[in-house]
Motif scaffolding. Sequence first.
Motif, short mmCIF file in Angstrom:
data_model
loop_
_atom_site.label_atom_id
_atom_site.label_comp_id
_atom_site.label_asym_id
_atom_site.label_seq_id
_atom_site.Cartn_x
_atom_site.Cartn_y
_atom_site.Cartn_z
N UNK A 291 9.73 -9.58 15.80
CA UNK A 291 10.50 -8.77 16.74
C UNK A 291 10.44 -7.28 16.39
N UNK A 292 10.04 -6.98 15.15
CA UNK A 292 9.89 -5.56 14.75
C UNK A 292 8.43 -5.10 14.86
N UNK A 293 7.60 -5.91 15.55
CA UNK A 293 6.19 -5.57 15.76
C UNK A 293 5.38 -5.59 14.45
N UNK A 294 5.85 -6.34 13.47
CA UNK A 294 5.08 -6.52 12.23
C UNK A 294 4.29 -7.82 12.36
N UNK A 295 2.98 -7.76 12.06
CA UNK A 295 2.16 -8.97 12.12
C UNK A 295 2.72 -9.98 11.13
N UNK A 296 3.20 -11.10 11.64
CA UNK A 296 4.04 -11.96 10.78
C UNK A 296 3.61 -13.42 10.78
N UNK A 297 3.01 -13.87 11.89
CA UNK A 297 2.68 -15.29 11.99
C UNK A 297 1.18 -15.42 12.20
N UNK A 298 0.54 -16.28 11.39
CA UNK A 298 -0.89 -16.53 11.54
C UNK A 298 -1.07 -18.03 11.79
N UNK A 299 -1.87 -18.34 12.79
CA UNK A 299 -2.05 -19.77 13.12
C UNK A 299 -3.53 -20.07 13.32
N UNK A 300 -3.85 -21.34 13.28
CA UNK A 300 -5.22 -21.77 13.53
C UNK A 300 -5.21 -23.25 13.86
N UNK A 301 -6.40 -23.74 14.22
CA UNK A 301 -6.49 -25.16 14.59
C UNK A 301 -7.74 -25.75 13.95
N UNK A 302 -7.62 -27.00 13.52
CA UNK A 302 -8.79 -27.67 12.95
C UNK A 302 -9.71 -28.06 14.12
N UNK A 303 -10.99 -27.76 13.96
CA UNK A 303 -11.92 -28.01 15.08
C UNK A 303 -11.99 -29.51 15.36
#
Length: 303
Positions: A291-303
């Motif tokens: 909410x403070x515009x800080x890059x905070x969450x990283x996600x990915x998916x197994x192919x």
Amino acid sequence: MTGETGGGSGPQPGSGGDGGDARRKHGSNTISDVLRLSTEYLAARGSETPRLDAERLLAKALGLERIDLYMALDRPLMPPELDSARALVVRRGAREPLQYVLGEWGFRHLTLNVDPRALIPRPETEVLVERALVLLEGRDAPRVLDVGTGSGAVALAIRDEHPGALVTGFDFSVDALALAAENAARTGLEIDLVRGDLFAGLPPGPWDLIVSNPPYVDASEIPTLQPEVRDWEPHEALTAEGAVAAVARGAVPVMAPGAGIVLEIGIGQAGATAALLGEIGLVEIRVTPDLREIDRIVEGRLA
Ligand SMILES: C[S@@+](CC[C@H](N)C(=O)[O-])C[C@H]1O[C@@H](n2cnc3c(N)ncnc32)[C@H](O)[C@@H]1O
């Protein structure tokens, strides 16, 4: 004053420093007086939100909502009420987090018990839950693992907002797991709780989603943190070198085909974490700001 450690400087909550003793004797310490004195007391002790703290603490002491205080500003406090309010304000004046003094705090749609057994759930972690729910869309009974569950906030919120999810909270802290169990009972939400060390491998899945807010503060930063965090929250919840990478690497062997992973990370860690997810074979990598515009969450998916 019970537990006073402030060396006598500054106003005393509820003592009515400007003749308040006389008023108290005559039972005329009003809500308005107590709010003013408590605010001054907390400001002098470094609270960044002294008025808000004073309102929440007085509301708790009186068993009222904050708004009710404003409907009764001229109501005098009885001596036992004054004593309860003072005890809470003194705790907060010692820089105990407001959330621990209140003993409960809101997270997503839930109100959870919070105390020094586990980290206080943060607003940025609500974004972690939001992304987890997006990755679960279209799945009826996904198996979800919350690594480093702490108070159980993330696991319980996911179960609450995706009721078909079969959620397991994983942590090595017996204290945190006990608190998470209390929160499961409090909310009436069913989750499994498993004890283990993430550096020794994650529980065998296969999991359809692995979500984690691992300890990501660098140990060298601990002394620079606010006293509320540094002196009250469990250090093993804040810092564990290599935890983010260990969760990511440990996730791959226990993820189902097509499963997702969502990680909360610290300031400046998004680039390296996204690169790591790519290195270990994940696709659809995405970074979401808080909410403070800080890059905070990283996600990915197994192919
Ligand atoms: C940042 S807290 C997150 C708590 C909760 N999920 C939240 O978001 O509010 C990290 C959690 O990881 C747990 N933890 C730290 N090291 C661990 C380890 N080696 N194995 C398992 N859990 C660990 C801590 O006990 C703590 O509860």
